[in-house]
Design a protein around this motif. Structure first.
Motif, PDB file in Angstrom:
ATOM      1  N   LEU A 191      -1.617   6.517   9.104  1.00  0.00           N
ATOM      2  CA  LEU A 191      -0.190   5.830   9.254  1.00  0.00           C
ATOM      3  C   LEU A 191       0.580   6.397  10.696  1.00  0.00           C
ATOM      4  CD1 LEU A 191       1.631   5.798   6.121  1.00  0.00           C
ATOM      5  CD2 LEU A 191       0.300   4.000   7.238  1.00  0.00           C
ATOM      6  N   HIS A 240       5.243   6.807   1.422  1.00  0.00           N
ATOM      7  CA  HIS A 240       5.380   5.842   2.490  1.00  0.00           C
ATOM      8  C   HIS A 240       4.702   4.782   1.932  1.00  0.00           C
ATOM      9  CE1 HIS A 240       6.374   9.273   4.836  1.00  0.00           C
ATOM     10  NE2 HIS A 240       6.621   8.437   5.930  1.00  0.00           N
ATOM     11  N   THR A 264       0.872  -1.097  -0.022  1.00  0.00           N
ATOM     12  CA  THR A 264      -0.209  -0.014  -0.015  1.00  0.00           C
ATOM     13  C   THR A 264       0.898   1.317  -0.005  1.00  0.00           C
ATOM     14  OG1 THR A 264      -1.744  -1.055   1.328  1.00  0.00           O
ATOM     15  CG2 THR A 264      -1.725   1.107   1.191  1.00  0.00           C
ATOM     16  N   ILE A 296       2.994   0.458   3.408  1.00  0.00           N
ATOM     17  CA  ILE A 296       3.223  -0.566   4.324  1.00  0.00           C
ATOM     18  C   ILE A 296       3.166  -1.562   3.285  1.00  0.00           C
ATOM     19  CG2 ILE A 296       1.711  -1.729   5.785  1.00  0.00           C
ATOM     20  CD1 ILE A 296       2.562   0.786   6.997  1.00  0.00           C
ATOM     21  N   ASP A 297       4.099  -2.335   3.681  1.00  0.00           N
ATOM     22  CA  ASP A 297       4.623  -3.486   2.573  1.00  0.00           C
ATOM     23  C   ASP A 297       3.776  -4.650   2.888  1.00  0.00           C
ATOM     24  OD1 ASP A 297       5.814  -4.832   4.497  1.00  0.00           O
ATOM     25  OD2 ASP A 297       7.975  -4.814   3.713  1.00  0.00           O
ATOM     26  N   CYS A 309       1.965   4.038  12.975  1.00  0.00           N
ATOM     27  CA  CYS A 309       3.403   3.743  12.595  1.00  0.00           C
ATOM     28  C   CYS A 309       4.360   4.839  12.843  1.00  0.00           C
ATOM     29  CB  CYS A 309       3.486   3.639  11.126  1.00  0.00           C
ATOM     30  SG  CYS A 309       2.514   2.088  10.630  1.00  0.00           S
ATOM     31  N   GLY A 345       3.747  -5.800   6.445  1.00  0.00           N
ATOM     32  CA  GLY A 345       3.133  -4.897   7.564  1.00  0.00           C
ATOM     33  C   GLY A 345       4.304  -4.031   7.836  1.00  0.00           C
ATOM     34  N   LYS A 346       5.510  -3.819   7.162  1.00  0.00           N
ATOM     35  CA  LYS A 346       6.532  -3.255   7.424  1.00  0.00           C
ATOM     36  C   LYS A 346       6.376  -1.641   6.724  1.00  0.00           C
ATOM     37  CE  LYS A 346      11.486  -2.875   6.737  1.00  0.00           C
ATOM     38  NZ  LYS A 346      12.553  -2.996   5.687  1.00  0.00           N
ATOM     39  N   LEU A 347       6.848  -0.544   7.553  1.00  0.00           N
ATOM     40  CA  LEU A 347       6.776   0.692   6.980  1.00  0.00           C
ATOM     41  C   LEU A 347       7.912   1.059   6.164  1.00  0.00           C
ATOM     42  CD1 LEU A 347       5.314   3.541   6.806  1.00  0.00           C
ATOM     43  CD2 LEU A 347       6.725   3.965   8.971  1.00  0.00           C
TER      44      LEU A 347
END
Length: 123
Positions: free
Chosen positions: A46, A61, A4, A63-64, A49, A67-69
């Motif tokens: 976010l 930005h 995302t 969110i992979d 985060c 779930g990592k930023l």
């Protein structure tokens, strides 16, 4: 979970760049593998985060899938890696020798673009 991308549609440069990428990634978007979201519609998205609205307006930005930023130039590199015909750009800008330069250039451009957008009232 999809990849995302959060970006600022009120920035004409950012919006044009993401519009171009969405067209190139139409199959991935339709499949739900990648999603492009306007931070102006969900300004607190976010916050959990630690990312503020201004930070997201300044730099891309993501969110992979895990779930990592991911922030800044690393987002651009990942988008190019997923875009048909642009993998070479990800390879060029994302290799371990060039990546620090890519990040520096991206960050300086993002800072200038952010200042320009603030002066022009693109908020």
């Amino acid at each position: 979970m999809s990849f995302t991308v959060w970006y600022n549609t009120r920035c004409p440069v950012c919006d044009a760049g993401i519009t171009h990428q969405k067209r190139r990634l139409i199959a991935a978007v339709k499949a739900g593998a990648i999603e492009f979201r306007d931070i102006n519609h969900e300004p607190e998205a976010l916050a959990s985060c630690g990312a503020t609205l201004d930070q997201i307006r300044r730099r891309l930005h993501v969110i992979d899938e895990n779930g990592k930023l991911v922030v800044g130039a690393d987002v651009a590199i990942e988008i190019w890696r997923r875009t048909p015909g642009e993998h070479w750009l990800a390879t060029l800008t994302g290799n371990r020798v060039v990546k620090p330069v890519t990040r520096f250039v991206y960050d300086r451009f993002a800072d200038l673009l952010y200042a320009w957008n603030k002066r022009r009232g693109h908020w």
